[in-house]
Every structure is written in structure tokens, then in C-alpha cells.
Design a protein around this motif. Structure first.
Motif, PDB file in Angstrom:
ATOM      1  N   CYS A 185       0.699  -1.019   0.051  1.00  0.00           N
ATOM      2  CA  CYS A 185       0.168  -0.019   0.094  1.00  0.00           C
ATOM      3  C   CYS A 185       0.849   1.325  -0.038  1.00  0.00           C
ATOM      4  CB  CYS A 185      -0.869  -0.020   1.052  1.00  0.00           C
ATOM      5  SG  CYS A 185      -2.055  -1.636   1.199  1.00  0.00           S
ATOM      6  N   GLN A 186       2.242   1.025  -0.168  1.00  0.00           N
ATOM      7  CA  GLN A 186       3.098   2.124  -0.273  1.00  0.00           C
ATOM      8  C   GLN A 186       3.224   2.971   0.864  1.00  0.00           C
ATOM      9  OE1 GLN A 186       2.089   4.090  -3.959  1.00  0.00           O
ATOM     10  NE2 GLN A 186       2.760   2.490  -5.198  1.00  0.00           N
ATOM     11  N   ILE A 187       2.552   4.165   1.110  1.00  0.00           N
ATOM     12  CA  ILE A 187       2.845   5.108   2.074  1.00  0.00           C
ATOM     13  C   ILE A 187       1.577   5.139   3.145  1.00  0.00           C
ATOM     14  CG2 ILE A 187       3.400   7.603   2.613  1.00  0.00           C
ATOM     15  CD1 ILE A 187       4.808   7.745  -0.030  1.00  0.00           C
ATOM     16  N   HIS A 188       1.858   5.216   4.534  1.00  0.00           N
ATOM     17  CA  HIS A 188       1.071   5.389   5.292  1.00  0.00           C
ATOM     18  C   HIS A 188       0.102   6.468   5.007  1.00  0.00           C
ATOM     19  CE1 HIS A 188      -0.765   6.850   8.919  1.00  0.00           C
ATOM     20  NE2 HIS A 188      -0.941   5.845   9.490  1.00  0.00           N
ATOM     21  N   ASN A 189      -1.319   6.028   5.098  1.00  0.00           N
ATOM     22  CA  ASN A 189      -2.281   7.161   5.666  1.00  0.00           C
ATOM     23  C   ASN A 189      -3.201   6.762   6.471  1.00  0.00           C
ATOM     24  OD1 ASN A 189      -4.564   6.104   3.881  1.00  0.00           O
ATOM     25  ND2 ASN A 189      -3.255   6.676   2.205  1.00  0.00           N
ATOM     26  N   ASP A 190      -4.253   7.472   6.890  1.00  0.00           N
ATOM     27  CA  ASP A 190      -5.161   7.155   7.965  1.00  0.00           C
ATOM     28  C   ASP A 190      -6.063   6.058   7.521  1.00  0.00           C
ATOM     29  OD1 ASP A 190      -3.932   8.812  10.042  1.00  0.00           O
ATOM     30  OD2 ASP A 190      -5.161  10.379   9.802  1.00  0.00           O
ATOM     31  N   HIS A 191      -6.600   6.522   6.078  1.00  0.00           N
ATOM     32  CA  HIS A 191      -7.625   5.430   5.421  1.00  0.00           C
ATOM     33  C   HIS A 191      -7.062   4.087   5.537  1.00  0.00           C
ATOM     34  CE1 HIS A 191     -11.088   4.360   3.176  1.00  0.00           C
ATOM     35  NE2 HIS A 191     -10.232   4.139   2.029  1.00  0.00           N
ATOM     36  N   LEU A 192      -5.893   3.899   4.824  1.00  0.00           N
ATOM     37  CA  LEU A 192      -5.107   2.611   4.861  1.00  0.00           C
ATOM     38  C   LEU A 192      -5.283   1.941   6.123  1.00  0.00           C
ATOM     39  CD1 LEU A 192      -2.524   3.264   2.364  1.00  0.00           C
ATOM     40  CD2 LEU A 192      -4.518   1.934   1.820  1.00  0.00           C
ATOM     41  N   GLU A 193      -4.738   2.736   7.412  1.00  0.00           N
ATOM     42  CA  GLU A 193      -4.625   2.112   8.477  1.00  0.00           C
ATOM     43  C   GLU A 193      -5.984   1.777   9.182  1.00  0.00           C
ATOM     44  OE1 GLU A 193      -2.957   3.466  13.067  1.00  0.00           O
ATOM     45  OE2 GLU A 193      -2.606   4.684  11.208  1.00  0.00           O
ATOM     46  N   LYS A 194      -6.924   2.432   8.769  1.00  0.00           N
ATOM     47  CA  LYS A 194      -8.273   2.041   9.397  1.00  0.00           C
ATOM     48  C   LYS A 194      -8.598   0.730   8.278  1.00  0.00           C
ATOM     49  CE  LYS A 194     -10.012   6.531  10.312  1.00  0.00           C
ATOM     50  NZ  LYS A 194     -10.576   7.743  10.131  1.00  0.00           N
ATOM     51  N   LEU A 195      -8.360   0.499   7.251  1.00  0.00           N
ATOM     52  CA  LEU A 195      -8.494  -0.728   6.391  1.00  0.00           C
ATOM     53  C   LEU A 195      -7.821  -2.021   6.970  1.00  0.00           C
ATOM     54  CD1 LEU A 195      -9.002   0.675   2.854  1.00  0.00           C
ATOM     55  CD2 LEU A 195     -10.677  -0.243   4.241  1.00  0.00           C
ATOM     56  N   GLY A 196      -6.804  -1.648   7.749  1.00  0.00           N
ATOM     57  CA  GLY A 196      -6.160  -3.000   8.373  1.00  0.00           C
ATOM     58  C   GLY A 196      -4.447  -2.941   7.935  1.00  0.00           C
ATOM     59  N   ALA A 197      -4.056  -1.926   7.139  1.00  0.00           N
ATOM     60  CA  ALA A 197      -2.707  -1.950   6.762  1.00  0.00           C
ATOM     61  C   ALA A 197      -1.824  -1.609   7.810  1.00  0.00           C
ATOM     62  CB  ALA A 197      -2.498  -0.992   5.463  1.00  0.00           C
ATOM     63  N   PHE A 198      -0.645  -1.676   7.869  1.00  0.00           N
ATOM     64  CA  PHE A 198       0.320  -1.318   8.704  1.00  0.00           C
ATOM     65  C   PHE A 198       1.767  -1.292   8.179  1.00  0.00           C
ATOM     66  CE2 PHE A 198      -0.019  -5.948   8.687  1.00  0.00           C
ATOM     67  CZ  PHE A 198       1.192  -6.497   8.520  1.00  0.00           C
ATOM     68  N   GLU A 199       2.745  -0.623   8.727  1.00  0.00           N
ATOM     69  CA  GLU A 199       4.147  -0.406   8.258  1.00  0.00           C
ATOM     70  C   GLU A 199       4.995  -1.494   8.566  1.00  0.00           C
ATOM     71  OE1 GLU A 199       4.485   4.277   7.774  1.00  0.00           O
ATOM     72  OE2 GLU A 199       4.775   3.766   9.782  1.00  0.00           O
ATOM     73  N   ILE A 200       5.913  -1.907   7.564  1.00  0.00           N
ATOM     74  CA  ILE A 200       7.065  -2.515   7.951  1.00  0.00           C
ATOM     75  C   ILE A 200       8.228  -1.834   7.550  1.00  0.00           C
ATOM     76  CG2 ILE A 200       5.677  -4.845   7.814  1.00  0.00           C
ATOM     77  CD1 ILE A 200       6.903  -5.347   4.969  1.00  0.00           C
ATOM     78  N   SER A 201       9.339  -2.424   7.753  1.00  0.00           N
ATOM     79  CA  SER A 201      10.587  -1.726   7.244  1.00  0.00           C
ATOM     80  C   SER A 201      10.963  -1.951   5.940  1.00  0.00           C
ATOM     81  CB  SER A 201      11.773  -2.121   8.044  1.00  0.00           C
ATOM     82  OG  SER A 201      12.159  -3.553   7.751  1.00  0.00           O
TER      83      SER A 201
END
Length: 212
Positions: A185-201
Motif C-alpha cells: 500500500c506504499q505510504i501510510h495514511n489514516d484511511h489505509l490504517e483503518k482498513l487494516g494496513a500497517f508499516e514494515i521496514s
């Protein structure tokens, strides 16, 4: 920061700036785009800017096999108020993504050249779209680059509530059934986080990307 010439080349992703910019210039040929995505790089720039190539230190992702659909989304899916198709109208999806007004953004990074290049990728089977329909009208969707084991999501749009969320969940289900390792999903945004995406290195992302 590396300035690209006509040579089909990208520097190592570790050379990206603090913000994540790796290189400037080059072109949007399908050959360069595929080289970029296969190495964890993607284009993102405003229409007035030169082409900027990114490889941020943190990557927003979803592991399809670990994804849990929320109860609220499951209820929406069970109501069958939307029909979802794949690759039925790629052009309309990317054009609607171009036209969408986004909070905090002036204009769009989806230029006419981006549309042309990603449509060529689609014609080669390297980019796919999910369309969401309601009463035979296209009300949402998304598109991205398909690497066969990793899907790189590019953009989504929604004309009615929950349409893009439905496209996202159906994409993850599609990837899970086909044993994809990752949804990028490339770069963090609040919408993606609410959909269940998260950051990895970036290093963790690259390891998965290279493990075909």
C-alpha cells in the motif's frame, strides 16, 4: 538524489533520501515501471514536477493470509448491495481515481501520462483493476501493479460510502486465494490504517519482494 538518464537503471533503494525520494527524471515506459516495482520503487509526483521515484524507509502493507475483515465490513458485504468485477473497465477506474478530490491535496499525481503508461501495463497483464458497481453504475474501485506474488496498490476511488472499502477487501480475498505474499500500500495514511494496513521496514519489504 540520483538523476536518471535514458539508461534503464535505478540506484540501490538504500540511497533514498530521508523523505524516501530515490531518483528524479527518466520516463514512464512500461520497462522502467516494471523495473521500479520489482525493486521496491514507485513514481509519485505532481503534474508540475519532474518524475519522482520513491522507496520510503517504511512501507504500508497487508499480509493477505493474516487479514481479518471487520464485522462492520462483513455486514456490508453480506447485504449484497454492491457487485464487484475484475478488469471489466480498467480505464474508467484509473480515470475516476484521477478525478477524485483528496483531502489535503491540490490536484492529482495521476497525470495523463500515468494513465497512458498504466493502461499499457494493464494491456500486458501487469496491472489490474477492481470495479464496484451499484445499480449498474461504477461507484468505486482500485487499480495496481501485479507482480505475481506481490500486488502494488496504486489508487482507489469511491463515489458512495464503503465502495472503495469493498474493493479493498475483495482485492485482499483475491490475493489470499492465489497465495500472494503481500499487498503493498506504499505510504501510510489514516484511511489505509483503518482498513487494516500497517508499516514494515523497507528491508523487510524488499526481502519479501525478492522471494518469488
Amino acid at each position: 538524489m540520483y538523476f536518471l538518464s535514458k539508461e534503464l537503471y535505478f540506484p540501490p533503494v538504500e540511497e533514498a533520501s530521508y523523505e524516501g525520494i530515490l531518483a528524479v527524471g527518466g520516463d514512464l515506459s512500461v520497462e522502467r515501471l516494471l523495473l521500479a516495482y520489482r525493486n521496491g520503487i514507485f513514481p509519485w509526483f505532481d503534474a508540475e514536477e519532474p518524475i519522482l521515484w520513491w522507496s520510503p524507509s517504511e512501507r504500508m502493507v497487508v499480509y493477505p493470509h493474516d487479514y481479518k475483515v471487520s464485522k462492520s465490513m462483513r455486514n456490508i458485504l453480506n447485504r449484497n448491495i454492491f457487485e464487484v468485477t475484475i478488469n471489466k473497465d480498467f480505464k474508467s477506474v484509473i480515470e475516476n481515481c484521477q478525478k477524485m478530490e483528496r483531502k489535503g491535496q491540490d490536484g492529482t499525481w495521476i497525470t495523463d501520462d500515468i494513465i497512458k503508461s498504466y493502461t499499457e501495463l494493464h494491456q500486458l497483464g501487469k496491472a489490474i483493476s477492481f470495479e464496484v458497481w451499484q445499480n449498474n453504475e461504477l461507484v468505486g474501485g482500485l487499480y495496481g501493479v501485479d507482480l505475481g506474488h506481490v500486488f502494488c496498490g496504486e489508487s482507489m476511488f469511491s463515489k458512495v460510502p464503503n465502495a472503495s472499502k469493498v474493493a479493498f477487501v475483495k482485492l485482499v480475498e483475491y490475493l489470499k486465494l492465489r497465495n500472494y505474499k503481500l499487498l503493498d500500500c506504499q505510504i501510510h495514511n489514516d484511511h489505509l490504517e483503518k482498513l487494516g494496513a500497517f508499516e514494515i521496514s523497507r528491508s523487510a519489504f524488499i526481502r519479501i519482494l525478492k522471494s518469488e
